[in-house]
Motif scaffolding. Structure first.
Motif, PDB file in Angstrom:
ATOM      1  N   GLY A 229       0.790  -1.229   0.000  1.00 46.65           N
ATOM      2  CA  GLY A 229       0.000   0.000   0.000  1.00 46.65           C
ATOM      3  C   GLY A 229       0.820   1.276   0.000  1.00 46.65           C
ATOM      4  O   GLY A 229       2.009   1.288  -0.312  1.00 46.65           O
ATOM      5  N   TRP A 230       0.168   2.362   0.398  1.00 44.51           N
ATOM      6  CA  TRP A 230       0.747   3.695   0.295  1.00 44.51           C
ATOM      7  C   TRP A 230       2.012   3.864   1.132  1.00 44.51           C
ATOM      8  O   TRP A 230       2.903   4.638   0.766  1.00 44.51           O
ATOM      9  CB  TRP A 230      -0.280   4.746   0.729  1.00 44.51           C
ATOM     10  CG  TRP A 230      -1.473   4.841  -0.158  1.00 44.51           C
ATOM     11  CD1 TRP A 230      -2.735   4.372   0.087  1.00 44.51           C
ATOM     12  CD2 TRP A 230      -1.527   5.431  -1.462  1.00 44.51           C
ATOM     13  NE1 TRP A 230      -3.566   4.628  -0.964  1.00 44.51           N
ATOM     14  CE2 TRP A 230      -2.852   5.289  -1.941  1.00 44.51           C
ATOM     15  CE3 TRP A 230      -0.590   6.064  -2.271  1.00 44.51           C
ATOM     16  CZ2 TRP A 230      -3.259   5.754  -3.183  1.00 44.51           C
ATOM     17  CZ3 TRP A 230      -0.993   6.536  -3.514  1.00 44.51           C
ATOM     18  CH2 TRP A 230      -2.311   6.376  -3.956  1.00 44.51           C
ATOM     19  N   LYS A 232       4.387   1.647   1.975  1.00 48.53           N
ATOM     20  CA  LYS A 232       5.381   0.578   1.855  1.00 48.53           C
ATOM     21  C   LYS A 232       6.816   1.101   1.889  1.00 48.53           C
ATOM     22  O   LYS A 232       7.740   0.369   2.231  1.00 48.53           O
ATOM     23  CB  LYS A 232       5.143  -0.224   0.580  1.00 48.53           C
ATOM     24  CG  LYS A 232       5.167   0.596  -0.699  1.00 48.53           C
ATOM     25  CD  LYS A 232       4.671  -0.228  -1.874  1.00 48.53           C
ATOM     26  CE  LYS A 232       4.627   0.601  -3.156  1.00 48.53           C
ATOM     27  NZ  LYS A 232       4.046  -0.177  -4.273  1.00 48.53           N
ATOM     28  N   LYS A 302      -5.145  -7.935   4.782  1.00 45.67           N
ATOM     29  CA  LYS A 302      -5.248  -6.505   5.074  1.00 45.67           C
ATOM     30  C   LYS A 302      -6.272  -6.243   6.168  1.00 45.67           C
ATOM     31  O   LYS A 302      -6.044  -5.437   7.080  1.00 45.67           O
ATOM     32  CB  LYS A 302      -5.641  -5.740   3.806  1.00 45.67           C
ATOM     33  CG  LYS A 302      -4.546  -5.626   2.765  1.00 45.67           C
ATOM     34  CD  LYS A 302      -5.050  -4.838   1.562  1.00 45.67           C
ATOM     35  CE  LYS A 302      -3.970  -4.657   0.514  1.00 45.67           C
ATOM     36  NZ  LYS A 302      -4.484  -3.912  -0.668  1.00 45.67           N
TER      37      LYS A 302
END
Length: 379
Positions: A229-230, A232, A302
């Motif tokens: 995701g954003w 990482k 997640k």
């Protein structure tokens, strides 16, 4: 007075002094600069991918990031063995011709290295084993000096240079980064300095050596969620300069808090190619090799790390009731219990692992079977 001193100096100065000085300490050359025409026509070495599409490549710096105990060292050894044999790893293709791999570091004892290397290669044919043995080089802590690999010492830096001259590897894996780092791991300047030292040592004899740095990730549920995701790029411990210096990053995270054999591999960074999709892996305890975990569900993972488990209320007793009449495989139990694909499969895997550990189930060829303790639980 000053004029006299200059004249005296000219008389006593050795005319060969400047020649010798320039030979010993030549002036630095300008940076290499090409105009557009030369850049368009200059021949460059062919890009050689070692793993996947730009995940690990010759002449490239790659980082492997993960929390302690997630199998980073084991994954690096499997990458090396897979490449030598031309096998895929985690669904990623490897370079077909065997390359020379050097694993250097102090993370693991020689006992673990020997045990896992033997297990990983035990099922190979004699020809395959010979090929792997000829191309795998492992630094082991056998003498006291073997345990110190910090690049801040001139003596140790010379040991690095001598080792690279001896082995001349195509790929080097440094595990862990913290043992070679110079200075404060949270300071950008110190991390950049260490990366320069690593590069100078590792590419002294082969400028195209691929460098793979294995480093620890941040711990805790919120940080583990950053494997994808954003966020990482925030996964590694310490300064972001390590992330900036790498062309590619592999993130490793636990796939199940109750089953350490299951991990997730994801692309933390991919500057030169499309990032690979996250993949779940499961360790085979016999071969110590990871295979693709077909039951892994990214959305369920997640939801799990975000604290939003979906349909995960299975209990050991509910599972035991499904095994009352006969042994069953995971898929059969899941079909009878129902639940969404996104959440229930991972919940079932956790319950089965827990029930087996606590003695309620055991595994056999036909699947999971109820033990006496499990039967007593239902009664």
């Amino acid at each position: 007075m000053s004029t006299n001193l200059i004249e005296i100096w000219k008389e006593i100065e050795d005319p060969n002094f400047h020649v010798t000085e320039n030979q010993l300490h030549p002036s630095p050359k300008p940076f290499t600069v090409l105009n557009g025409s030369k850049l368009r026509s200059i021949p460059v070495p062919e890009k050689v991918d070692i793993l996947g599409d730009g995940v690990i490549s010759l002449g490239q710096l790659t980082t492997i990031i993960g929390q302690g105990g997630t199998g980073k060292s084991r994954v690096t050894m499997q990458i090396a063995i897979s490449q030598i044999l031309g096998w895929s790893m985690a669904g990623l293709k490897t370079h077909p011709e065997p390359l020379k791999h050097l694993l250097i570091g102090t993370e693991n004892s020689i006992y673990r290295q020997k045990s896992e290397y033997r297990k990983m290669t035990q099922s190979l044919s004699p020809e395959q084993r010979e090929q792997v043995d000829a191309n795998m080089f492992l630094h082991v802590v056998q003498e006291m000096d073997d345990a110190f690999i910090h690049l801040g010492s001139d003596d140790i830096r010379k040991k690095w240079v001598d080792t690279f001259e001896l082995v001349n590897p195509d790929v080097v894996y440094i595990d862990p980064y913290g043992e070679v780092h110079v200075g404060d791991i949270n300071k950008d300047a110190d991390v950049r300095h260490t990366l320069r030292e690593i590069t100078k040592v590792c590419r002294r004899f082969n400028p195209r050596t691929a460098i793979v740095i294995v480093h620890h990730g941040r711990t805790g549920r919120a940080n583990i969620a950053q494997a994808v995701g954003w966020d990482k790029g925030n996964y590694a411990l310490g300064s972001k300069a390590l992330y900036s210096g790498a062309r590619s990053q592999i993130n490793i995270a636990p796939a199940d808090p109750d089953d350490p054999s299951r991990i997730i591999l994801s692309s933390g960074k991919s500057n030169d190619a499309k990032p690979f999709d996250p993949v779940g892996l499961k360790l085979d305890d016999t071969t110590m090799l990871y295979g693709i975990d077909a039951s892994f569900d990214l959305q369920a993972w997640k939801a799990d790390v975000d604290g939003k488990q979906l349909n995960t209320n299975f209990s050991i007793k509910e599972v035991a009731q499904q095994l009352l009449d006969k042994p069953k495989k995971n898929s059969e139990i899941h079909a009878e219990l129902g639940g969404s694909e996104a959440g229930s499969r991972r919940s079932l895997d956790r319950i089965l692992a827990k029930g087996k550990k606590e003695g309620y189930f055991r595994t056999e060829k036909r699947g999971y079977k109820l033990t006496k303790k499990g039967s007593d639980l239902i009664a």
